[in-house]
Design an enzyme around this catalytic site. Structure first.
Site, PDB file in Angstrom:
ATOM      1  N   GLY A   1       0.951  -1.145  -0.403  1.00  0.00           N
ATOM      2  CA  GLY A   1      -0.336   0.055   0.405  1.00  0.00           C
ATOM      3  C   GLY A   1       1.228   0.923  -0.111  1.00  0.00           C
ATOM      4  O   GLY A   1       1.551   1.700  -0.296  1.00  0.00           O
ATOM      5  N   GLY A   2       0.319   1.905   1.166  1.00  0.00           N
ATOM      6  CA  GLY A   2       1.332   3.650   0.972  1.00  0.00           C
ATOM      7  C   GLY A   2       2.690   2.796   1.116  1.00  0.00           C
ATOM      8  O   GLY A   2       3.960   3.787   0.993  1.00  0.00           O
TER       9      GLY A   2
ATOM     10  N   GLY B   1      13.009   8.918 -36.462  1.00  0.00           N
ATOM     11  CA  GLY B   1      12.943   9.503 -35.554  1.00  0.00           C
ATOM     12  C   GLY B   1      13.274   8.697 -34.682  1.00  0.00           C
ATOM     13  O   GLY B   1      13.249   9.977 -33.777  1.00  0.00           O
TER      14      GLY B   1
END
Ligand SMILES: CC(=O)SCCNC(=O)CCNC(=O)[C@H](O)C(C)(C)COP(=O)(O)OP(=O)(O)OC[C@H]1O[C@@H](n2cnc3c(N)ncnc32)[C@H](O)[C@@H]1OP(=O)(O)O
Length: 527
Positions: A182-183, A417
């Site tokens: 989580g956090g 590119g």
């Protein structure tokens, strides 16, 4: 848990009070219990203090708030108020320079983050930003402390906000040394570098149980978010090692290559490797035939000081190399196509990897040397549908925005590119060089002839002979090594054996480069 020594109202003399302080300090130093320490060691993990000792120069650690304790209640928390509240914070030195650190103590609430724990981290982050010194987090925590509910969640918010404010101001390094859910996984994602240790560290938003409940997929903790997953597949981790000791030693090495903050230059060292050392091996390392692979790492080794460099994201998007190294003792960032993997083509992951690296170098005043050998962007439905346009644009944006000294060198082919994106003169490279083996073009000769001479080839009596003739004509007209030099689009065609000297001289001239971007709040880079 051992019995806590509680400081009580006391009327003893100074000697008695100092004795009490020493006893409390000793308790703080030892941590919650022998059993918890043994359990940590049994998992193949060090304690938070042992890790800090490995990270910092001997005897340099200065701890802040060792006596902090939570004031939360409920779920029996009132009876469990250990010193430090599960995180050790402070500062010390690494190679003599100040570094701030916080380390979760898994022995206390599984290193989970509560209100007091978060406030300690906030304080040390604020001090690191104010002092202009790097911040290293030694993560071994179970995320938000469940018993403290929304106060714990708010604590994470405060960390994320500070991570973002500090971004590009001080180097932030996250070292993952346990299960981080989580956090605990989001803060590292906001920092500059993420280190992991195989088997003992994991990062995930939701653990295997939740994954199985929601999607039905069965996966182990390591299979979901172990070091190899993040260092090879997701790109979340920049470095992965087998053990904590090596991992922390490499953090020290990385710090030796970074400035303390965005107002300083990275530290230079005395260099014994002569600036004029010739690189004769380069002539045989790189085959002239553009379709033959070779290992670009060997080229880098030949050019840089003592052949030493630190690869970032070594095992993710291996068709591009991003590395920190030194030239004549000065730190440089190297971005190089790797012809050994996917012919060195640019794809979604390679673009993202190099874009973040270029951005990091620019933020921390690290000059960028780009080594080109690129056949173009990877064509395909997957790439287009995956958003190669916006991911490729990230790399373009990062280079165009970079104001540090930028030098590019075309070793062999540079098409389309991809040539423009890989720091061409037209997007702001300060100096561009090419080897006499360079081929700069919109595309390879075969492809080009099939497009522009399609009708002549189709109408010819012998289409194959006509195609071969057209390829030859295209090559001699447009793909000779001096085409770009004649137009000033490379500053010089150089002898490969002199590459090191040319780069060192160029970087010395550019050391005083100053460039300002137009005033704005911030750009709106592609994401
Ligand atoms: C915003 C967010 O952060 S949301 C995320 C919230 N966090 C989570 O969901 C993780 C929950 N915890 C877990 O899944 C597991 O504990 C793991 C994977 C982290 C670690 O597993 P293990 O190594 O087996 O350790 P274990 O589960 O025994 O935990 C160690 C101790 O930490 C405690 N603990 C673990 N997670 C938490 C938590 N989030 N809050 C409070 N205490 C916790 C355990 O109760 C245990 O305490 P004890 O030593 O007093 O028994």
């Amino acid at each position: 848990m051992t019995t806590m020594i509680e400081a009580t109202p006391w009327d003893g003399d100074a000697y008695g009070r100092v004795a009490e302080l020493r006893a409390i300090r000793e308790q703080v130093r030892r941590g919650p219990s022998e059993r918890a320490t043994e359990a940590q060691h049994a998992k193949g993990k060090l304690t938070a203090r042992e890790r800090i000792e490995l990270l910092l120069d001997a005897g340099s650690f200065h701890e802040v708030e060792p006596l902090r304790r939570h004031r939360a209640s409920g779920f029996g928390l009132e009876a469990r108020r250990p010193y430090t509240d599960g995180v050790i914070t402070g500062w010390g030195t690494v190679h003599g320079r100040t570094v701030f650190v916080y380390a979760h103590d898994f022995r206390i609430f599984g290193g989970a983050l509560g209100e007091a724990h978060a406030q300690k981290i906030h304080k040390i982050m604020d001090k690191a930003i104010a002092a202009g010194a790097p911040l290293v987090s030694l993560n071994d925590g179970a995320g938000a402390r469940i018993q403290e509910g929304v106060s714990a969640l708010a604590g994470y918010g405060g960390i994320f906000q500070r991570n973002t404010r500090a971004s590009g101001v001080i180097p932030q390094i996250s070292v993952m040394l346990g299960p981080c859910a989580g956090g605990a996984a989001y803060s590292p994602a906001l920092t500059d570098f993420v280190f992991m240790v195989r088997e003992t560290s994991q990062m995930f938003i939701t653990g295997p149980d939740v994954v199985q409940a929601v999607t039905g997929e069965k996966v182990s903790q390591n299979g979901l978010g172990g070091a190899d997953v993040h260092a090879e597949t997701s790109g979340v981790a920049h470095f992965a090692y087998d053990d904590e000791g090596t991992c922390i030693e490499e953090v020290r090495y990385l710090l030796s290559l970074l400035p303390s903050n965005n107002r300083q230059m990275p530290p230079a060292v005395d260099c014994q490797d002569p600036a004029t050392r010739r690189g004769d091996a380069l002539l045989s390392l790189v085959p002239v035939d553009g379709s033959r692979p070779y290992d670009m790492r060997k080229v880098i080794e030949e050019i840089v000081d003592d052949g030493e460099f630190l690869e970032v994201h070594e095992r993710w998007a291996t068709n591009i190399i991003c590395a920190l190294s030194r030239l004549d003792g000065q730190v440089v960032g190297i971005v190089a196509n790797q012809p050994q993997t996917l012919a060195g083509v640019l794809d979604i992951e390679a673009s993202e990897k190099a874009a973040r690296f270029v951005q990091m170098c620019d933020a921390f005043n690290i000059p960028i040397v780009t080594l080109l050998d690129v056949p173009g962007f990877l064509p395909g439905v997957d790439q287009e549908h995956g958003g190669i346009i916006r991911h490729g644009a990230k790399l373009l944006y990062a280079y165009c925005n970079a104001t540090v000294p930028r030098i590019s060198l075309i070793l062999r082919k540079a098409y389309g590119g991809a040539y423009i994106v890989m720091d061409s003169q037209s997007i702001g490279a300060d100096l561009t060089y090419a080897w006499p083996t360079n081929e700069i073009a919109v595309m390879g000769a075969e492809g080009a002839a099939n497009v522009i001479f399609r009708r002549q080839i189709a109408e010819a009596d012998d289409p194959d002979a006509m195609r071969a003739a057209m390829v030859k004509e295209y090559k001699s007209e447009l793909m000779h090594p001096y085409y770009a030099a004649e137009r000033g689009l490379v500053d010089d065609v150089i002898d490969p054996v002199e590459t090191r000297e040319v780069l060192i001289r160029s970087l010395a001239m550019l050391r005083t480069k100053h460039a300002d971007l137009p005033s704005r709040k911030h750009g709106n880079p592609p994401t």
